[in-house]
Motif scaffolding. Structure first.
Motif: not given
Length: 663
Positions: A457-484
Motif C-alpha cells: 500500500x501507499x499508506x494508512x490513515x486512522x479514522x479516530x473517535x468523535x473524542x479527539x484527545x481520547x483518540x491520541x493513543x491510537x494515533x500514536x500506535x498508527x504512527x508507529x505501525x506506519x513508520x516501521x
C-alpha cells in the motif's frame, strides 16, 4: 463512512519531558495490555542496549562511543541557510527546556569554551559535520539520507566540542530528526547514539472522517501538532457533518471559515503535516453536468488559494446508482455505469484542476464500494476507466476491518487497477472510530494489521473517535505501525502512548491504567477482551470469597481508584483526555462506589450483620442505577448511556446482589 456497520496545544517542553518519561516507563513495564504481537525492540529495527526507547521505532539505532552531549549550557544551533525554521525553533525550545542557552548560527566559528553544538540541516549541508564525526561512511546512514523523509542522528566530540548532528534527506527528515532528539534527552543531555531512520509508508496520518459532532478548531490544531510530533505527515479534513463538505458542497466558505482553515493549513505546514481537503459531492452531484464540475473546481480553487496542495473526492455512503436524468442518458443504469460516471467526473477534476496546478499531489478518491478485495462489475469498471494516477482509499475487507492483511491489500490494488497496473491504495482504517457506537470508547492498541503492509500500500490513515484527545493513543500506535511495521509492538507502543499522555505522577499513571482497562473491548474481538485487569481482580475475589481465605484487597483497591478517577485524570499531562471522557469517567466512579459497597455488603452478610448488609445493598443498587444513567450527548441519537467494562462491572454487582437477597 464507518456508520455503515449495524453495530491546548501542548508545549514543546511538555513533549520533551513526557517523551523521556515514556522511554523510562516502557522499559519498566508501566502498562501491560492483554495481547501482544511479535517484533519490537529486539532485533532489526529495534533499539539496542544503551539507547533510549524511540517511537516510532527507528530502522536502525545503536549506542555510540563517547560521552553524552549536554544541552544545559551554551549550545550553538548550527543551521545553514535554508534549514527548516520549525526545526530550528524546536531545537531552541529543547535547549531552553533543559536550562541551556541556544544561539543560532549559520556556521560554527570560534566557539566558546564549554559550549556544545547541535548541527541540523539536509544531508548535503551536513556532510562536513557527519564527516567530522567519522560516520559519513556508515551504510545505514547513507540509506537514511537517500530516502524521502529519512534522517540520521550522530553524536561525538570533534575538536573537543560535544556535538549532535541532525541530518535529513529533506526538510521533513530534519523535522523528524528533532522529534527523535526529544526522546534521546536524559537529564539534559543527548545520549551518544547513531540513528539512521526513514518511514516505510509514504502516507501516514489521520482522517477526520467520522459522523457525529466534528472536532473543535482547537482540537484539530492539537491533533495536527501531535501527529507531527509522531512523524505522521497527513491530516485529511473530512468531517461527515460539516455541511460545506457534503450537503452544501457547492457553497464557498465565508471569510471567517477560510481564516480558520488557513490556521489549520499553516499549523499543518509548521508540523510537516500535509493538510488534505476532502470534498464529498456524491449526495446530489450530476456527474455529467458541466456546472457541477465547475462548482467542484471552484471549491477546490478556494482551498488552493489558502495553500492546500492535497485533495480527496470521497464518493462513499451515497446512492449506489446515478441520480440525475443526464447521467442516466449518458452512462446508463447499474453499478458498473455508476463507476463509469464517477470515473468521468474524477478524471475531469484531475485534468482541469489537479494536473493544471503546480505542486499538487495526486488526487485521491473513496469509491462508493470501498471495502472488500474481490472484483465486482463496479470495481472492474472503475479500475479500467479511472485515471491511473488517482489513488483509491480502501477500508479493508469490511467497513470496520478487524484484520487487514498484505495479501488482501495487494488484491484490492489489482481489483481497483487494470490488468497491467495495480492501483495505488491508501487504507482508510476505521479504528478507533466510534460513530457507529456512540456509547463506547475504543482504547485498545492497534492490532491485526500485517507488519509488512507497507509492501502493498501507499499508506494508512486512522479514522479516530468523535473524542479527539481520547483518540491520541491510537494515533500514536498508527504512527508507529506506519513508520516501521516490522518493528511495531502493540503493547510497547501503547505503553509509550499512555505514558506520554499521563505524565510523571504515579497516581495519575495508575488512574490512566484503570480507565483504559475498562475501555479495551472492540466489538467483541477476541484479541481485545473487555476489562482484563478488572476481570482478573474480580475472579480472584470470588475465588478467595468462596474459599473463605484472606482477601488480597486488589478489587477493593481498584474500586477506590475508580472512584478517584474524576479527580486524578484531569491532572494528566494531556488534560483533554479527561475532558473527552468525562461522562465515562463519572460512570466508572459510580461503578467503583458500587463495587466497594458490594464488598462491604458481602462481608457484612458473611459475618451475619443483616442491618449493615441491607444498608450496603441499597447503596449498591443506587450506584448501579446512577452508573447506568444516560449522560453522554450525541449529535443525532440524543443522550446515551456511557458503556465501559459493563459486562464485568454490572455482572459483578448483580452477582453480589444475588448472593445477598433483599431481607
Amino acid at each position: 463512512m464507518s456508520e455503515a456497520p449495524a453495530k491546548r496545544r501542548r508545549s514543546v517542553l511538555l513533549l520533551v519531558a513526557a517523551g523521556v518519561l515514556a522511554a523510562a516507563l516502557v522499559v519498566a513495564g508501566w502498562f501491560v495490555v492483554s495481547r501482544d504481537r511479535p517484533g519490537g525492540t529486539g532485533g532489526p529495527g529495534g533499539n539496542m542496549a544503551g539507547v533510549p526507547s524511540i517511537f516510532p521505532v527507528p530502522q536502525h539505532a545503536r549506542a555510540a562511543t563517547g560521552a553524552a552531549v549536554p544541552l544545559t549550557g551554551h549550545v550553538y544551533v548550527v543551521a545553514p541557510p535554508g534549514t527548516d525554521q520549525a526545526s530550528i525553533a524546536a531545537v531552541q525550545d529543547l535547549v531552553t527546556g533543559t536550562g541551556g542557552t541556544a544561539e543560532v548560527v549559520a556556521q560554527l566559528a570560534n566557539p566558546r569554551d564549554g559550549a556544545a553544538a547541535v548541527h541540523l540541516g539536509t544531508g548535503s549541508a551536513m556532510g562536513p559535520a557527519l564527516k567530522a564525526l567519522r560516520v559519513d561512511g556508515d551504510s545505514s546512514l547513507r540509506d537514511a539520507l537517500g530516502r524521502a523523509e529519512g534522517y540520521a542522528i550522530a553524536t561525538g566530540q570533534p575538536d573537543g566540542i560535544p556535538t549532535a548532528v541532525l541530518a535529513g534527506r529533506d526538510n521533513d527528515g530534519v523535522f523528524h530528526a528533532v522529534q527523535t532528539l526529544r526522546q534521546l534527552l536524559k537529564a539534559g543531555s543527548v545520549a551518544p547514539v547513531l540513528v539512521s531512520d526513514w518511514p516505510l509508508m509514504q502516507t501516514r496520518g489521520v482522517i477526520e472522517g467520522f459522523y457525529g459532532t466534528p472536532w473543535s478548531h482547537q482540537a484539530r490544531l492539537d491533533v495536527i501538532e501531535f501527529a507531527g510530533s509522531q512523524k505522521m505527515n497527513t491530516y485529511i479534513y473530512s468531517p461527515k457533518d460539516d455541511p460545506l463538505l457534503r450537503d452544501k458542497w457547492r457553497e464557498l466558505y465565508t471569510d471567517q471559515e477560510l481564516e480558520e482553515l488557513r490556521e489549520l493549513i499553516d499549523a499543518a505546514a509548521a508540523n510537516h503535516v500535509r493538510f488534505s481537503y476532502a470534498l464529498s459531492p456524491g449526495i446530489d452531484v450530476c456527474y455529467s453536468r458541466e456546472a457541477d464540475l465547475e462548482d467542484a473546481v471552484a471549491k477546490l480553487e478556494s482551498l488552493y488559494a489558502l495553500g492546500v496542495r492535497s485533495y480527496v473526492i470521497p464518493l462513499d455512503d451515497i446512492a449506489t446508482k446515478v441520480q440525475c436524468a443526464e447521467d442516466l442518458r449518458e452512462f446508463g443504469a447499474g453499478q458498473a455505469n455508476l463507476a463509469k460516471a464517477q470515473a468521468s467526473f474524477l478524471n475531469d477534476v484531475n485534468e482541469k484542476f489537479i494536473s493544471a496546478k503546480d505542486g499538487v499531489l495526486p488526487l485521491e478518491t473513496v469509491p462508493t464500494f470501498y471495502n472488500g478485495s474481490p472484483s465486482t462489475p463496479y470495481k472492474r469498471e472503475l479500475g479500467q476507466a479511472l485515471n491511473p494516477g488517482i489513488v483509491v482509499q480502501w477500508t479493508g475487507e469490511d467497513v470496520v476491518s478487524h484484520r487487514i492483511t498484505r495479501k488482501s491489500a495487494e488484491t484490492a490494488g489489482q481489483t481497483y487497477g487494470t490488468p497491467d497496473a495495480s492501483r495505488s491504495i491508501v487504507i482508510w482504517d476505521n479504528y478507533p472510530v466510534n460513530d457507529f457506537s456512540h456509547d463506547h470508547l475504543f482504547l485498545a492498541p492497534v492490532i491485526g494489521r500485517d507488519a509488512d503492509l507497507h509492501r502493498s500500500i501507499h499508506g494508512i490513515v486512522t479514522n479516530p473517535m468523535i473524542q479527539p484527545y481520547l483518540s491520541l493513543p491510537a494515533i500514536f500506535n498508527y504512527a508507529d505501525l506506519s513508520w516501521n511495521g516490522p518493528a511495531y509492538n502493540a503493547s510497547n507502543s501503547m505503553n509509550a502512548a499512555l505514558a506520554l499522555l499521563a505524565g510523571p505522577d504515579p497516581e495519575v499513571q495508575a488512574a490512566v491504567r484503570a480507565f483504559v482497562d475498562l475501555n479495551q473491548d472492540w466489538q467483541d474481538d477476541e484479541l481485545t477482551p473487555s476489562a482484563p485487569e478488572l476481570r482478573r481482580d474480580i475472579d480472584q475475589f470470588w475465588a478467595e470469597y468462596d474459599a473463605g481465605t484472606q482477601h488480597s484487597g486488589a478489587l477493593r483497591n481498584r474500586a477506590g481508584l475508580l472512584q478517584r478517577l474524576p479527580a486524578l485524570l484531569p491532572r494528566m499531562a494531556e488534560p483533554g483526555f479527561a475532558l473527552d471522557g468525562s461522562t465515562w469517567v463519572a460512570a466508572a466512579a459510580e461503578y467503583g462506589r458500587g463495587v466497594e459497597e458490594a464488598l462491604t455488603m458481602l462481608e457484612a452478610a458473611k459475618r451475619g450483620d443483616t442491618e449493615a448488609a441491607t444498608a450496603a445493598r441499597t447503596r449498591v443498587q443506587d450506584a448501579l442505577k446512577t452508573a447506568g444513567a444516560k449522560t453522554q450527548p450525541t449529535l443525532e441519537l440524543g443522550v446515551v448511556t456511557p458503556v465501559l467494562g459493563n459486562s464485568e462491572l454490572a455482572s459483578f454487582l448483580e452477582r453480589a446482589l444475588q448472593r445477598v437477597p433483599a431481607g
